[in-house]
Scaffold this active site. Structure first.
Site, PDB file in Angstrom:
ATOM      1  N   GLY A 290       6.554  74.357  25.156  1.00  0.00           N
ATOM      2  CA  GLY A 290       7.050  74.250  23.789  1.00  0.00           C
ATOM      3  C   GLY A 290       5.982  74.140  22.726  1.00  0.00           C
ATOM      4  O   GLY A 290       6.223  74.459  21.563  1.00  0.00           O
ATOM      5  N   ASP A 291       4.787  73.689  23.103  1.00  0.00           N
ATOM      6  CA  ASP A 291       3.665  73.595  22.154  1.00  0.00           C
ATOM      7  C   ASP A 291       2.377  73.827  22.935  1.00  0.00           C
ATOM      8  O   ASP A 291       1.496  72.964  22.979  1.00  0.00           O
ATOM      9  CB  ASP A 291       3.654  72.234  21.464  1.00  0.00           C
ATOM     10  CG  ASP A 291       2.671  72.178  20.298  1.00  0.00           C
ATOM     11  OD1 ASP A 291       2.192  73.250  19.870  1.00  0.00           O
ATOM     12  OD2 ASP A 291       2.359  71.072  19.832  1.00  0.00           O
ATOM     13  N   ALA A 292       2.280  74.992  23.542  1.00  0.00           N
ATOM     14  CA  ALA A 292       1.241  75.265  24.537  1.00  0.00           C
ATOM     15  C   ALA A 292      -0.086  75.709  23.919  1.00  0.00           C
ATOM     16  O   ALA A 292      -0.674  76.711  24.317  1.00  0.00           O
ATOM     17  CB  ALA A 292       1.735  76.311  25.533  1.00  0.00           C
TER      18      ALA A 292
END
Length: 263
Positions: free
Chosen positions: A188-190
């Site tokens: 999701g926030d890689a």
């Protein structure tokens, strides 16, 4: 969030009972608004509770960390409390350096291989076991709320979107929404700071409050962009090759970079 919460860490009594006395170092304030404090062995995140629940609350991060534990490497949840309208999430500190650290970037071939392997492992988790939905049917209504509430930082857009409004970006997202989604379990926030590298391994995935079932390009787009910024386009493309070029859609990479502007 009150400034004093960011300046001084005062733990709620239940967390004081489970965390040993320590010297806490204030790391900073993340884009989500959470204050982050570290000791030698633990991390405490502090965030005002209330308002828009997206991109994530610390309670949502706790739930995802508990589900991911044993499936992929993540910090262990030590405790979670709410006091005075403020959330506190205590975690074990993952040994190593985040992937944007100069010492990690000094070995770019190893890094892109580690990132590709870490995301392939995460994306291979069984969808039926994951309770968190982060597909476009979930995220687009949430970012529309963020735009309507005026909480999107329009000064922080990527260079190619400098001067645009959040409303114009949301309208483009709605107009160009992909016809289908290649759903996997995503981080999701890689971006690079959310991968902790220790020697030859990814020791942990952190800041997983937006983890859930979404198109794999939600991760690939942000890792690719982060590699361009921290290394160069050549290594970003090498990452995609190692991940599996046959699974990559250039149009979706651009779409999910655009979507990230509204978080």
């Amino acid at each position: 969030m009150p400034d004093d919460v960011h300046q001084t860490l005062i733990l709620p009594p239940p967390l004081r009972r489970v965390l040993p006395a320590a010297r806490w170092e204030r790391v900073g304030v993340g884009e989500s608004g959470a204050g982050v404090w570290k000791s030698q062995r633990y991390v405490v995140k502090v965030q005002e509770r209330g308002g828009l629940p997206f991109p994530s609350t610390l309670q949502q991060e706790r739930e995802r960390l508990r589900w991911l534990a044993g499936r992929v490497p993540v910090p262990r949840v030590v405790g979670y409390e709410v006091e005075g309208g403020v959330e506190y999430l205590a975690l074990t500190r993952v040994p190593g350096l985040d992937a944007s650290h100069p010492d990690v970037l000094f070995h770019p071939d190893r890094l892109v291989d580690l990132l590709a392997r870490a995301l392939r492992e995460l994306h291979a988790l069984p969808l039926r076991e994951c309770p968190f939905k982060m597909s476009l049917s979930v995220t687009l209504p949430h970012v529309r709320e963020r735009v309507a509430a005026g909480v999107v930082d329009e000064t922080d857009f990527d260079d190619e979107r400098e001067g645009r409004t959040a409303i114009s970006i949301f309208n483009e997202l709605a107009r160009t929404r992909p016809a289908s989604e290649d759903l996997v379990v995503t981080h999701g926030d890689a971006c690079l700071p959310n991968f902790i590298v220790n020697g030859e391994f990814i020791e942990g995935l952190i800041d997983v409050g937006r983890a859930g079932i979404a198109d794999r390009h939600a991760d690939l787009a942000l890792t690719h962009r982060s590699l361009v910024r921290n290394l160069n386009a050549e290594y970003a493309e090498q990452f995609l090759e190692l991940y599996g070029r046959e699974r990559v859609d250039a149009g979706k990479l651009a779409y999910y970079r655009l979507l990230d502007e509204l978080f």
